[in-house]
Enzyme design. Sequence first.
Site, PDB file in Angstrom:
ATOM      1  N   SER A 222      -7.313  -3.941  -2.057  1.00 14.11           N
ATOM      2  CA  SER A 222      -6.559  -4.574  -0.978  1.00 14.11           C
ATOM      3  C   SER A 222      -7.505  -5.324  -0.038  1.00 14.11           C
ATOM      4  CB  SER A 222      -5.740  -3.507  -0.240  1.00 14.11           C
ATOM      5  OG  SER A 222      -4.841  -4.109   0.658  1.00 14.11           O
TER       6      SER A 222
ATOM      7  N   ASP B 162      -0.169  -3.813  -4.530  1.00 18.45           N
ATOM      8  CA  ASP B 162      -1.360  -3.349  -3.827  1.00 18.45           C
ATOM      9  C   ASP B 162      -1.983  -2.151  -4.548  1.00 18.45           C
ATOM     10  OD1 ASP B 162      -3.092  -2.027  -1.898  1.00 18.45           O
ATOM     11  OD2 ASP B 162      -2.208  -3.356  -0.409  1.00 18.45           O
TER      12      ASP B 162
END
Length: 524
Positions: free
Chosen positions: A226, A369
């Site tokens: 991320s 993510d």
Amino acid sequence: MSLNQQKIVHHLKDSVSKITNNKIVQDFFEKQSLQIVQRFPVRFISDFLKYVEQCIDRSKNNDVLLLENLKHFNTKFNIKRSIVVAPKWNRKSTIISKCSISSQTLHTILSIETAENEDALLKRIEALIVHLQQYPESRNCAIRAGAIPMLLRINKKITSDNVKGAIRVALASLGYANPVARNGIRILSMDGGGIRGLLILEMLKKLEELTQKRVHELFDLFCGVSTGAILAFSLGIHHASLDEIAKHYKDISFAVFKQSRLWGTGNLVWNQAFYDTSLWEKKLREHLGTSTLIDTNRNSHCPKLCAISAVVNQSHLSAFVFRNYSPPWKVKPQYFGSSEHEVWQAARASAAAPTIFEEYKLGNFLHQDGGILVNNPTAVALHEAKLIWPNTPIQCVVSFGTGRTVPTPTDSVKRTPDDSSNTSWAHKFYKILDSATDTEGVHVMLSDLLPHNVYYRFNPYLTEMISMTEINPQKLEQLQRDTIMYLRRNEDKFQEAAKVLIEKKTCVQKCKDFINFNREIYNI
């Protein structure tokens, strides 16, 4: 040629034979009839025949002039040559045999060995890179044919930076990695956490201050998830200063996360994303660039990089590793991965936080993510490092978190069944995303397995656990103050980590590297 085309061709030949008995004109149409049919829609055929009659009248039995006029019929009607595409059911997929691929691979390698100058050498190495990307199965054939020793020998005697850069890309595609610069492998791992990634930049400043070296010089492998993935690419590829990266990161966050709640709620309903995903993608392209991951190896100072996403359209949720290298050919990685995607795409996939941004489709995989599966990527980084350098010890692992808070006894009192704010689906979802439980679980495991002078985990305690998308200046200032306080309290730990990071190779290790390098060159 289809049945309809055959009918039109016969009709065209008959019509031309009625117009003229000139043998030259008839032969011309005998050879060009199919091309004429392909160039012209059916509705133009009659107009074309009228044009032929006019050409015959104007030529006045001059065959040369007649043919010259006929050859310019496409200019007259202003129609470009069209490409006839067969229907999908009638298309034959091009199947290349393994024998043919092997033959092409061997030919490409031989052409590199026989290159007469640097320009020819560069073109042929680039051709090898394209060939390896187009036919991944050719990698094993290239390695068995001695491509790695050949490229290492060329790299040793060549002076051109462009050729050296192409050689580095080719070697990375083949799974070869240069020996590490220090006594062992040095790994930088960075958690996800949105805007809290600014914490990591503050802690990296401390390491640069203590070591007097840039971050890309301190580590052999960068691994992030991320926001950590975005930082890994920014630090490893562009080598920008930490202050510059922090400024860009804030600018991007303020531009993307300033969405109004009303507009964001509408986006969430229609696109399953609260924020403008297209704007986010545009900012990533501008900040990280569009070069492919494997192509980053052209920069001699670029370390090994990997970013982690979560693939959500398979039977089981699984991690996907975006790499700027290929694993060695005899090794099977634990995780799916690729090095052919663009840098910004890897960051986009790794940071596709559910409800914040839209999912991201690359090929057959749908990415979200990586933090929903591996928010602390240190264990994955260790696995990848041992794939790249299987016989090299781990010198130092530095793992950065993006903040945690100390639970208080009053928290359990506040959480009552009647508190509706704690039972909404949105609240629960954000709690899962912001949770540090997984990151600390990996930390406890690694702290038990790795020596204390090898593994260092830095994860500041925060006054308040701010949201991943927070852009309130006061809260960001408090975030910075918490980090500075953490740095002061852990000064000794940072100094110890900095000392380990700059340890040089021993004479024994240098000798081993020299022997191994010569074995590679001469294929011993």
